[in-house]
Structures are given as structure tokens and as C-alpha cells.
Design a protein around this motif. Structure first.
Motif, PDB file in Angstrom:
ATOM      1  N   ARG A   1       3.970  11.535  -1.214  1.00  0.00           N
ATOM      2  CA  ARG A   1       4.129  10.080  -1.110  1.00  0.00           C
ATOM      3  C   ARG A   1       5.148   9.808  -0.017  1.00  0.00           C
ATOM      4  NH1 ARG A   1       2.646   7.372  -6.050  1.00  0.00           N
ATOM      5  NH2 ARG A   1       0.982   8.624  -6.970  1.00  0.00           N
TER       6      ARG A   1
ATOM      7  N   ASP B   1      -2.317   7.216  -7.633  1.00  0.00           N
ATOM      8  CA  ASP B   1      -2.284   8.412  -8.484  1.00  0.00           C
ATOM      9  C   ASP B   1      -3.638   9.109  -8.506  1.00  0.00           C
ATOM     10  OD1 ASP B   1       0.378   7.953  -9.103  1.00  0.00           O
ATOM     11  OD2 ASP B   1      -0.048   6.990 -11.028  1.00  0.00           O
ATOM     12  N   GLU B   2      -4.690   8.316  -8.686  1.00  0.00           N
ATOM     13  CA  GLU B   2      -6.037   8.870  -8.749  1.00  0.00           C
ATOM     14  C   GLU B   2      -6.427   9.540  -7.431  1.00  0.00           C
ATOM     15  OE1 GLU B   2     -10.628   7.155  -9.010  1.00  0.00           O
ATOM     16  OE2 GLU B   2      -8.934   5.893  -9.608  1.00  0.00           O
TER      17      GLU B   2
ATOM     18  N   GLY C   1     -10.493   2.502  -2.615  1.00  0.00           N
ATOM     19  CA  GLY C   1      -9.048   2.282  -2.598  1.00  0.00           C
ATOM     20  C   GLY C   1      -8.357   2.731  -1.336  1.00  0.00           C
TER      21      GLY C   1
ATOM     22  N   SER D   1      -4.484   1.607  -1.911  1.00  0.00           N
ATOM     23  CA  SER D   1      -4.054   0.612  -2.892  1.00  0.00           C
ATOM     24  C   SER D   1      -3.054   1.236  -3.849  1.00  0.00           C
ATOM     25  CB  SER D   1      -5.251   0.095  -3.692  1.00  0.00           C
ATOM     26  OG  SER D   1      -6.175  -0.555  -2.860  1.00  0.00           O
ATOM     27  N   ALA D   2      -2.008   0.499  -4.152  1.00  0.00           N
ATOM     28  CA  ALA D   2      -0.970   1.018  -5.043  1.00  0.00           C
ATOM     29  C   ALA D   2      -1.541   1.426  -6.398  1.00  0.00           C
ATOM     30  CB  ALA D   2       0.127  -0.028  -5.218  1.00  0.00           C
ATOM     31  N   ASP D   3      -2.534   0.668  -6.895  1.00  0.00           N
ATOM     32  CA  ASP D   3      -3.078   0.965  -8.217  1.00  0.00           C
ATOM     33  C   ASP D   3      -4.063   2.131  -8.215  1.00  0.00           C
ATOM     34  OD1 ASP D   3      -5.128  -0.289  -6.880  1.00  0.00           O
ATOM     35  OD2 ASP D   3      -5.596  -1.717  -8.482  1.00  0.00           O
ATOM     36  N   ARG D   4      -4.382   2.659  -7.028  1.00  0.00           N
ATOM     37  CA  ARG D   4      -5.275   3.818  -6.947  1.00  0.00           C
ATOM     38  C   ARG D   4      -4.568   5.058  -6.434  1.00  0.00           C
ATOM     39  NH1 ARG D   4     -10.629   2.656  -6.547  1.00  0.00           N
ATOM     40  NH2 ARG D   4     -10.843   4.863  -7.105  1.00  0.00           N
TER      41      ARG D   4
ATOM     42  N   HIS E   1       5.610   3.229   2.021  1.00  0.00           N
ATOM     43  CA  HIS E   1       4.794   2.059   1.770  1.00  0.00           C
ATOM     44  C   HIS E   1       4.528   1.284   3.063  1.00  0.00           C
ATOM     45  CE1 HIS E   1       6.932   2.879  -2.026  1.00  0.00           C
ATOM     46  NE2 HIS E   1       5.837   2.427  -2.615  1.00  0.00           N
TER      47      HIS E   1
ATOM     48  N   ASP F   1       0.838  -1.205   0.000  1.00  0.00           N
ATOM     49  CA  ASP F   1       0.000   0.000   0.000  1.00  0.00           C
ATOM     50  C   ASP F   1       0.869   1.249   0.000  1.00  0.00           C
ATOM     51  OD1 ASP F   1      -2.363  -1.392   0.061  1.00  0.00           O
ATOM     52  OD2 ASP F   1      -3.032  -0.638   2.010  1.00  0.00           O
TER      53      ASP F   1
END
Length: 348
Positions: A331, A316-317, A243, A311-314, A334, A180
Motif C-alpha cells: 500500500r 483488500d480484495e 475497482g 477504489s478504497a472499498d476494493r 492515496h 483511491d
């Protein structure tokens, strides 16, 4: 009715009921500003009513939080600058609620003093109302306690009580996983923790509250009274977008103590101290006390007031969403296997 022999009144004992009534009338417009869906009654009753169904909940879970402002009040009392401590009071409660995934719905305050000064009390409660407006919750009640002999002249204390709600099954933290991303939201200064140490460091510096602030315009006292930032609306927007696995409000204990509170027992966090710049107020406090980075990070927020595990894939959004909501986002690092917080880089 037969009068007592000495004709003494409650006012003679130091309690002015008329002043209390005048205060209620003065703050009614401020409380009215905070009205939201679900509010069923105004100030003045023996209790306050709130309709969860009218607020839009079908299967709600209630979440409660209570807090104060701490010894930051000492600076407010000594300087007479009391307008922002009500915002602090609300923020310390509702920023905690949102970490559970809850939307703050209503707020109650407790104001205690030895001798009621209507103007001072009204300014404080108007600040509470402003905090509620920013958080989207209603100020629906409270208590003003005039207690002669309990507080020195001019002193007062504050406590706040917030109630929020979420739909069943929506509680946070939930789903925190290794990998994460940790998104940090900038603070607006010291907020409302660590002020016993702040006051000690100011004493060591030889400055008083009216001295020119060493790192900003205005007085030292005014700078240190910058209100706590409210993260409610923007955090809830991120949660509703999906996310977000956890939120940590960075209060007493700093990053070191608060971030692990929302992580599973077998997980820790790796935080890059180079990811953000230490705000000047913390640099000045650090210099006055000769404090090392470890002590700073477990005492103050050091410029980060809220952390989201996403979530890593969310990432940026969600970062873009939070920035669009007015947040300064960095950022931090993690979620990793292990325990506690591991720091890399330097706090500067």
C-alpha cells in the motif's frame, strides 16, 4: 541470365541471405509457442493476419505501443548474455498497453545488426517469444536487418511493436477519485530504464561486468541484466475483477513522472516511502553516485514496477487477488487533491 563482369554477390557486400533464412527456420518453433486465439498466419509472409472476432472481441478498440531496451543492450552485448533482452523488449511494450486497459494480442520485433550471427539472433528472438508467452500475446512477425557498415562488429539494436485490444468503453484511466488506494507491485530490479546512468555508476565504481555482484550472487553484469517483470496477466485479472481506475507503468521518469500521467489534472498522489524497502541494487547505485532520494525517484523504479489506483472499498480484495497471482503488493498511499507526487517517509 548473363553474369556481371566481376561476379560479385550480395554476400560479398556483407549480407548473408542464407543466414537470414536459417534464422527464420530456427525461430519458427519459438514463435509457434506463442500462438493464441486470433492468429491466422505464421512467420514468412509479407504480412501477418490476426482475427479480432476469433480473439473474442465484439466491438474492439485497438491500442498500439512501441519501445526498445535502451542502453541495457550495451551490457548484453559486452557480456554475451543476450537471452533476457527479448523479454525486456516485450515487457516494455505490453506493460504500457495494459495501462490503457488493453489485452496484448500480438507482437512484432525489429532486430538490426551489422553482421548476422544466427545463434545470437536466435537466442534474442527466443527470449522475445518467452516474453510473449508470459504476456499471453502472439509473436506473429518481425524483421531481421543485416546492415554492414551501420553497426560495429557484434553490435545490434532492438525495437518492439505490440498491438492490443479492449472493448469500446473500457479504456483506462477512468474514475480515478480522491481517496483511491495506490497499490504498488514490486519490480524485479532496474528493468530497462536509466541504464545510461547505471553504466556511468558502474564505471565510477571501478568494477567491470564480470566482477562479483556487490548485492547478490553471480556477476555484476548478470545481475543488471535481470529482465523486466511482466505485469500483464495479473493486471488484467485485477481490471476484470472491477475497482481498478488506473495503472501506471513505472519506467523512465520513475514514480515522480509516471504516476501523475494517469491522474486527473486536479489530483495528485501521496506516497509513503516507508511502505516498502529499497531493493539492494538501488541502494548500491545510490551509494556509487551519492544520489539523493528525489533524483532516485525520478530516474529509477526504486523497487515498484507498476502502480494501480483502486477504489478504497476494493483495495483488500484486489491486493489479495494480485498476491494470489504471484505479485508482491504494498500500500503506497492515496490519491489526493492537488498535483504531482508528495512523498512522506524515507527511501531506505
Amino acid at each position: 541470365m548473363t553474369e556481371g563482369k566481376n561476379g560479385i554477390t550480395y554476400s560479398d557486400a556483407g549480407v548473408d541471405i542464407d543466414a537470414g533464412n536459417a534464422l527464420v527456420e530456427r525461430i519458427k518453433p519459438a514463435a509457434k509457442r506463442t500462438t493464441r486465439s486470433g492468429v491466422m498466419s505464421g512467420l514468412g509472409g509479407f504480412g501477418a493476419l490476426f482475427d479480432l472476432k476469433a480473439a473474442g472481441y465484439s466491438d474492439p478498440i485497438l491500442v498500439g505501443a512501441t519501445d526498445g531496451v535502451g542502453t541495457k543492450l550495451r551490457i548484453a552485448i559486452d557480456t554475451g548474455n543476450v537471452d533476457g533482452v527479448g523479454i525486456d523488449l516485450v515487457a516494455m511494450c505490453v506493460n504500457d498497453l495494459v495501462c490503457q486497459g488493453a489485452e496484448p494480442l500480438f507482437f512484432l520485433d525489429y532486430f538490426a545488426t551489422g553482421k548476422l550471427d544466427t545463434d545470437t539472433a536466435a537466442r534474442i528472438i527466443e527470449g522475445i517469444a518467452e516474453g510473449c508467452v508470459r504476456a499471453g500475446c502472439a509473436l506473429i512477425g518481425g524483421e531481421t536487418a543485416e546492415m554492414p557498415g551501420m553497426y560495429p562488429d557484434g553490435d545490434f539494436d532492438l525495437a518492439g511493436f505490440a498491438v492490443g485490444a479492449m472493448e469500446r468503453g473500457a479504456a483506462l484511466p477512468d474514475g480515478v477519485a480522491e481517496g483511491d488506494f495506490l497499490l504498488g507491485l514490486a519490480s524485479d530490479g532496474v528493468h530497462s530504464n536509466g541504464y545510461s546512468l547505471v553504466r556511468k555508476l558502474v564505471e565510477m565504481s571501478g568494477l567491470d561486468w564480470q566482477a562479483d555482484c556487490p548485492w547478490a550472487e553471480g556477476t555484476l553484469g548478470a545481475a543488471l541484466l535481470t529482465p523486466t517483470r511482466l505485469y500483464v496477466r495479473q493486471s488484467l485479472a485485477a481490471v476484470r475483477a472491477g475497482g481498478v481506475h488506473a495503472l501506471a507503468h513505472i519506467t523512465g521518469g520513475g514514480l515522480t513522472e509516471n504516476l501523475p500521467r494517469v491522474l486527473p489534472e486536479d489530483m495528485g498522489a501521496e506516497v509513503d516511502l516507508d511502505a516498502w524497502d529499497l531493493p539492494p541494487v538501488f541502494g548500491w547505485l545510490r551509494e556509487q553516485g551519492g544520489m539523493d532520494a528525489a533524483e532516485m525517484l525520478k530516474t529509477f523504479n526504486c523497487g515498484i514496477g507498476m502502480i494501480l489506483s483502486v477504489s478504497a472499498d476494493r483495495a483488500d480484495e484486489l491486493q489479495a487477488l494480485l498476491e494470489a497471482e504471484g505479485e508482491t503488493v504494498c500500500r503506497l498511499g492515496h490519491v489526493v487533491a492537488g498535483q504531482g507526487v508528495t512523498y512522506t517517509g524515507s527511501l531506505a
